[in-house]
Design an enzyme around this catalytic site. Sequence first.
Site, PDB file in Angstrom:
ATOM      1  N   GLU A   1       0.809  -1.019   0.063  1.00  0.00           N
ATOM      2  CA  GLU A   1       0.035   0.100   0.033  1.00  0.00           C
ATOM      3  C   GLU A   1       0.818   1.081   0.079  1.00  0.00           C
ATOM      4  O   GLU A   1       1.943   1.216   0.661  1.00  0.00           O
ATOM      5  CB  GLU A   1      -0.909   0.085   1.323  1.00  0.00           C
ATOM      6  CG  GLU A   1      -1.750  -1.223   1.275  1.00  0.00           C
ATOM      7  CD  GLU A   1      -2.588  -1.250   2.618  1.00  0.00           C
ATOM      8  OE1 GLU A   1      -3.414  -2.053   3.015  1.00  0.00           O
ATOM      9  OE2 GLU A   1      -2.260  -0.363   3.520  1.00  0.00           O
TER      10      GLU A   1
ATOM     11  N   CYS B   1       3.303   8.542   1.827  1.00  0.00           N
ATOM     12  CA  CYS B   1       3.793   7.419   2.661  1.00  0.00           C
ATOM     13  C   CYS B   1       4.017   6.056   2.005  1.00  0.00           C
ATOM     14  O   CYS B   1       2.959   5.683   1.136  1.00  0.00           O
ATOM     15  CB  CYS B   1       2.633   7.268   3.766  1.00  0.00           C
ATOM     16  SG  CYS B   1       2.932   6.128   5.017  1.00  0.00           S
TER      17      CYS B   1
ATOM     18  N   CYS C   1       4.799  -7.386   7.333  1.00  0.00           N
ATOM     19  CA  CYS C   1       5.811  -6.889   8.362  1.00  0.00           C
ATOM     20  C   CYS C   1       5.951  -8.138   9.417  1.00  0.00           C
ATOM     21  O   CYS C   1       5.016  -8.832   9.917  1.00  0.00           O
ATOM     22  CB  CYS C   1       5.407  -5.571   8.788  1.00  0.00           C
ATOM     23  SG  CYS C   1       6.598  -4.863  10.174  1.00  0.00           S
TER      24      CYS C   1
ATOM     25  N   CYS D   1       3.095  -5.870  15.663  1.00  0.00           N
ATOM     26  CA  CYS D   1       2.355  -4.965  16.490  1.00  0.00           C
ATOM     27  C   CYS D   1       0.801  -5.445  16.301  1.00  0.00           C
ATOM     28  O   CYS D   1       0.207  -5.630  15.379  1.00  0.00           O
ATOM     29  CB  CYS D   1       2.315  -3.619  15.903  1.00  0.00           C
ATOM     30  SG  CYS D   1       4.079  -2.979  15.734  1.00  0.00           S
TER      31      CYS D   1
ATOM     32  N   CYS E   1      -1.870  -3.643  14.472  1.00  0.00           N
ATOM     33  CA  CYS E   1      -1.808  -3.055  13.091  1.00  0.00           C
ATOM     34  C   CYS E   1      -2.078  -4.441  12.255  1.00  0.00           C
ATOM     35  O   CYS E   1      -1.751  -5.308  12.339  1.00  0.00           O
ATOM     36  CB  CYS E   1      -0.073  -2.707  12.776  1.00  0.00           C
ATOM     37  SG  CYS E   1       0.277  -2.757  11.113  1.00  0.00           S
TER      38      CYS E   1
ATOM     39  N   GLY F   1       5.666  -2.407   6.606  1.00  0.00           N
ATOM     40  CA  GLY F   1       6.991  -2.921   6.869  1.00  0.00           C
ATOM     41  C   GLY F   1       7.627  -2.277   7.899  1.00  0.00           C
ATOM     42  O   GLY F   1       7.305  -0.764   8.195  1.00  0.00           O
ATOM     43  N   GLU F   2       8.706  -2.692   8.444  1.00  0.00           N
ATOM     44  CA  GLU F   2       9.737  -2.069   9.310  1.00  0.00           C
ATOM     45  C   GLU F   2      10.950  -1.529   8.677  1.00  0.00           C
ATOM     46  O   GLU F   2      11.929  -2.331   8.005  1.00  0.00           O
ATOM     47  CB  GLU F   2      10.216  -3.022  10.356  1.00  0.00           C
ATOM     48  CG  GLU F   2      11.490  -2.598  11.354  1.00  0.00           C
ATOM     49  CD  GLU F   2      11.483  -1.080  11.850  1.00  0.00           C
ATOM     50  OE1 GLU F   2      10.622  -0.920  12.503  1.00  0.00           O
ATOM     51  OE2 GLU F   2      12.311  -0.346  11.336  1.00  0.00           O
TER      52      GLU F   2
ATOM     53  N   SER G   1      10.726   5.863   9.853  1.00  0.00           N
ATOM     54  CA  SER G   1      10.069   5.498  10.939  1.00  0.00           C
ATOM     55  C   SER G   1      10.624   4.085  11.227  1.00  0.00           C
ATOM     56  O   SER G   1      11.022   3.305  10.381  1.00  0.00           O
ATOM     57  CB  SER G   1       8.772   5.396  10.689  1.00  0.00           C
ATOM     58  OG  SER G   1       7.833   4.674  11.520  1.00  0.00           O
TER      59      SER G   1
ATOM     60  N   SER H   1       8.435   4.632  16.976  1.00  0.00           N
ATOM     61  CA  SER H   1       7.152   4.106  17.654  1.00  0.00           C
ATOM     62  C   SER H   1       7.361   3.722  18.759  1.00  0.00           C
ATOM     63  O   SER H   1       7.935   2.462  18.979  1.00  0.00           O
ATOM     64  CB  SER H   1       6.392   3.242  16.532  1.00  0.00           C
ATOM     65  OG  SER H   1       6.180   3.631  15.160  1.00  0.00           O
ATOM     66  N   LEU H   2       6.926   4.357  20.087  1.00  0.00           N
ATOM     67  CA  LEU H   2       6.920   3.663  21.216  1.00  0.00           C
ATOM     68  C   LEU H   2       5.500   2.721  21.558  1.00  0.00           C
ATOM     69  O   LEU H   2       5.732   1.835  21.990  1.00  0.00           O
ATOM     70  CB  LEU H   2       7.077   4.803  22.420  1.00  0.00           C
ATOM     71  CG  LEU H   2       8.755   5.367  22.259  1.00  0.00           C
ATOM     72  CD1 LEU H   2       8.643   6.507  23.296  1.00  0.00           C
ATOM     73  CD2 LEU H   2       9.749   4.228  22.404  1.00  0.00           C
ATOM     74  N   HIS H   3       4.630   3.658  21.720  1.00  0.00           N
ATOM     75  CA  HIS H   3       3.248   3.218  22.093  1.00  0.00           C
ATOM     76  C   HIS H   3       3.120   2.674  23.477  1.00  0.00           C
ATOM     77  O   HIS H   3       1.641   2.346  23.952  1.00  0.00           O
ATOM     78  CB  HIS H   3       2.938   1.766  21.080  1.00  0.00           C
ATOM     79  CG  HIS H   3       3.178   2.177  19.497  1.00  0.00           C
ATOM     80  ND1 HIS H   3       2.671   3.287  19.152  1.00  0.00           N
ATOM     81  CD2 HIS H   3       3.366   1.405  18.644  1.00  0.00           C
ATOM     82  CE1 HIS H   3       2.722   3.239  17.776  1.00  0.00           C
ATOM     83  NE2 HIS H   3       3.497   2.146  17.692  1.00  0.00           N
TER      84      HIS H   3
ATOM     85  N   ASN I   1      -6.542   3.557  14.846  1.00  0.00           N
ATOM     86  CA  ASN I   1      -7.729   3.031  13.793  1.00  0.00           C
ATOM     87  C   ASN I   1      -7.892   1.585  14.136  1.00  0.00           C
ATOM     88  O   ASN I   1      -7.301   0.872  14.037  1.00  0.00           O
ATOM     89  CB  ASN I   1      -7.137   3.154  12.367  1.00  0.00           C
ATOM     90  CG  ASN I   1      -7.335   4.221  11.637  1.00  0.00           C
ATOM     91  OD1 ASN I   1      -8.017   5.389  12.136  1.00  0.00           O
ATOM     92  ND2 ASN I   1      -6.787   4.504  10.475  1.00  0.00           N
TER      93      ASN I   1
ATOM     94  N   CYS J   1      -2.270   1.411   8.045  1.00  0.00           N
ATOM     95  CA  CYS J   1      -1.374   0.635   7.292  1.00  0.00           C
ATOM     96  C   CYS J   1      -1.692  -0.836   7.338  1.00  0.00           C
ATOM     97  O   CYS J   1      -2.423  -1.377   8.191  1.00  0.00           O
ATOM     98  CB  CYS J   1       0.139   0.718   8.151  1.00  0.00           C
ATOM     99  SG  CYS J   1       1.218  -0.769   7.739  1.00  0.00           S
TER     100      CYS J   1
HETATM  101  S1  SF4 Z   1       3.017  -0.822  12.975  1.00  0.00           S
HETATM  102 FE1  SF4 Z   1       4.765  -0.818  11.391  1.00  0.00          FE
HETATM  103  S2  SF4 Z   1       6.247  -2.044  12.312  1.00  0.00           S
HETATM  104 FE2  SF4 Z   1       4.285  -2.784  13.528  1.00  0.00          FE
HETATM  105  S3  SF4 Z   1       3.500  -4.180  12.444  1.00  0.00           S
HETATM  106 FE3  SF4 Z   1       2.688  -2.603  11.391  1.00  0.00          FE
HETATM  107  S4  SF4 Z   1       3.836  -2.015   9.826  1.00  0.00           S
HETATM  108 FE4  SF4 Z   1       5.112  -3.505  11.111  1.00  0.00          FE
END
Ligand code: SF4
Length: 369
Positions: free
Chosen positions: A91, A110, A117, A121, A124, A172-173, A204, A227-229, A303, A346
């Site tokens: 995407e 973006c 990934c 997370c 996500c 992805g990371e 990121s 990204s901490l969260h 989201n 994402c």
């Molecule tokens: S938020 Fe980013 S790093 Fe975490 S699983 Fe989704 S795509 Fe991967």
Amino acid sequence: MPSLYDLSLVELESWVAERGQPKYRARQVWEWAYRHLAPSYDEMTNVPAALRASLAAGLPFPAMDTVREQTSDDALTRKRLIRLHDGKLIESVLMLYDPRSESRGRATVCVSSQAGCAMGCGFCATGQAGFERNLTTGEIAAQVIAFAREQKAHAKAASGRAITNVVFMGMGEPMANYNAVWRAVETLHSPEGFGLAARHFTISTVGLTQGIRKLGGESLQVGLAVSLHAPDDALRQSMISTAHRYPLAEIVGACREYIEATGRRVTFEYCLIENVNDAPEQAQALGRLLKGLLCHVNLIPVNPTADAGIRRPARARTLAFQRELAASGIACTVRVEKGVEISAACGQLRGDASHRPDAAPQQIAISGR
Ligand code: SF4
């Protein structure tokens, strides 16, 4: 086979030289590809036909088929699902900002850096679907070029602004595909071609400390978003299945080194999830964790995904969290979510389409919020 967008200018010069052509031909091709945004070799009329034919055979444009596209109600956010040559789906999103807003009319793309990934997370949609493969440099650059080309075609319209920013916040990371990501930055930065200033890129990461340190040593100074969260490791590990590999103290230490090396501010992303990480005392703990760092925190109301346990906090609770964090001396803003109604988080569009992988390209009518 590599695509045209996979090569650096120097590599393209070698490719052309190996075929008995002068190096300046490579520069002509580069300008067509990245300055004039040519969609094929046919447009490159000052390049000899024989060379164009061998370029088309040996360095094709990457296969990037738009499977599906959604446009937000205000037409400022466009999200697309792209099928790559091997059928993998990724995407990318174009976000246009109001010229009167703080973002001063930015046009941000973006991009995805991987298909799927591996970071896991839990909130996500991409993380829930797992990892497939790294994208190539060309597949990353092509996501930006495609939007840039369309924007150029609509240059006379109010929304037809040139791309001003690129953020690596799609699927992805990015730090797990560092070399391809960095080469894409260099390609899109190249003053002979696309020419996007280094400070207009943001990479990121969910906290891969090696990548953060490596980025601090690069000659181009791009932005870093982490990204901490969560304000503590136990909670973070319950939200991100791979977080045990990257303890918060190490992430903060790597960010400190990055700031010392670059003098640049780090952005921390904090995805707010109701009754998980949105309590005032968690805001205080986050403030203690980041104390003294040159940083800014983006609070992002989540989201919702397919997981029914993930809910967006009420607005009042989000603002209370922001107040607590600000009271700890940490600069923070609540991110204005763009394209919520079009599955803009994402992985959501891919998730929607996975039930219908052969769907034809289409514009989707979007209902209001
Ligand atoms: S938020 Fe980013 S790093 Fe975490 S699983 Fe989704 S795509 Fe991967």
